[in-house]
Motif scaffolding. Sequence first.
Motif, PDB file in Angstrom:
ATOM      1  N   UNK A   5       0.744  -1.170   0.037  1.00  0.00           N
ATOM      2  CA  UNK A   5       0.139   0.046   0.123  1.00  0.00           C
ATOM      3  C   UNK A   5       0.810   1.350  -0.157  1.00  0.00           C
ATOM      4  N   UNK A   6       1.846   1.161   0.839  1.00  0.00           N
ATOM      5  CA  UNK A   6       3.007   2.542   0.734  1.00  0.00           C
ATOM      6  C   UNK A   6       3.673   2.693  -0.499  1.00  0.00           C
ATOM      7  N   UNK A   7       4.021   1.584  -1.054  1.00  0.00           N
ATOM      8  CA  UNK A   7       4.701   1.818  -2.261  1.00  0.00           C
ATOM      9  C   UNK A   7       3.724   2.131  -3.472  1.00  0.00           C
ATOM     10  N   UNK A   8       2.290   2.054  -3.266  1.00  0.00           N
ATOM     11  CA  UNK A   8       1.358   2.279  -4.374  1.00  0.00           C
ATOM     12  C   UNK A   8       1.211   0.969  -5.144  1.00  0.00           C
ATOM     13  N   UNK A   9       1.396  -0.024  -4.638  1.00  0.00           N
ATOM     14  CA  UNK A   9       1.244  -1.346  -5.513  1.00  0.00           C
ATOM     15  C   UNK A   9      -0.312  -1.687  -5.437  1.00  0.00           C
ATOM     16  N   UNK A  10      -0.729  -1.484  -4.294  1.00  0.00           N
ATOM     17  CA  UNK A  10      -2.127  -1.821  -3.993  1.00  0.00           C
ATOM     18  C   UNK A  10      -2.938  -0.756  -3.523  1.00  0.00           C
ATOM     19  N   UNK A  11      -4.109  -0.351  -4.281  1.00  0.00           N
ATOM     20  CA  UNK A  11      -4.752   0.871  -3.815  1.00  0.00           C
ATOM     21  C   UNK A  11      -5.598   0.465  -2.527  1.00  0.00           C
ATOM     22  N   UNK A  12      -5.752   1.426  -1.800  1.00  0.00           N
ATOM     23  CA  UNK A  12      -6.394   1.240  -0.478  1.00  0.00           C
ATOM     24  C   UNK A  12      -7.187   2.750  -0.051  1.00  0.00           C
ATOM     25  N   UNK A  13      -7.937   2.448   0.998  1.00  0.00           N
ATOM     26  CA  UNK A  13      -8.715   3.486   1.538  1.00  0.00           C
ATOM     27  C   UNK A  13      -8.416   3.357   3.095  1.00  0.00           C
ATOM     28  N   UNK A  14      -8.230   4.722   3.567  1.00  0.00           N
ATOM     29  CA  UNK A  14      -7.834   4.992   5.093  1.00  0.00           C
ATOM     30  C   UNK A  14      -9.028   5.380   5.608  1.00  0.00           C
ATOM     31  N   UNK A  15      -9.354   4.773   6.881  1.00  0.00           N
ATOM     32  CA  UNK A  15     -10.473   4.976   7.723  1.00  0.00           C
ATOM     33  C   UNK A  15      -9.875   5.761   8.882  1.00  0.00           C
ATOM     34  N   UNK A  16      -9.964   6.873   8.877  1.00  0.00           N
ATOM     35  CA  UNK A  16      -9.325   7.417  10.195  1.00  0.00           C
ATOM     36  C   UNK A  16      -7.682   7.455   9.796  1.00  0.00           C
ATOM     37  N   UNK A  17      -6.961   7.776  10.892  1.00  0.00           N
ATOM     38  CA  UNK A  17      -5.479   7.700  10.877  1.00  0.00           C
ATOM     39  C   UNK A  17      -4.731   6.758  10.562  1.00  0.00           C
ATOM     40  N   UNK A  18      -5.075   5.521  10.977  1.00  0.00           N
ATOM     41  CA  UNK A  18      -4.436   4.128  11.005  1.00  0.00           C
ATOM     42  C   UNK A  18      -5.023   3.010  10.366  1.00  0.00           C
TER      43      UNK A  18
END
Length: 66
Positions: free
Chosen positions: A32-45
Amino acid sequence: MKSEPRPLPDLITVSEAAASLRVTPMTIRRMVERGELPSTRVGAKIIRIPRTALNRFAGTEVRNAQ
């Protein structure tokens, strides 16, 4: 006139994604950090991953890990 609400995307947890791909949760977080896998953040963590994104990454349909 109100429109109907859009359906929510099918989101899974980092742990569920890791179990589906048979990797560690840390591996999923790094992807996720490298942008290889899209994600959604719910809150800060809290991170959620669309099941469709995981399916595209895996090249197949990923089902619930048991």
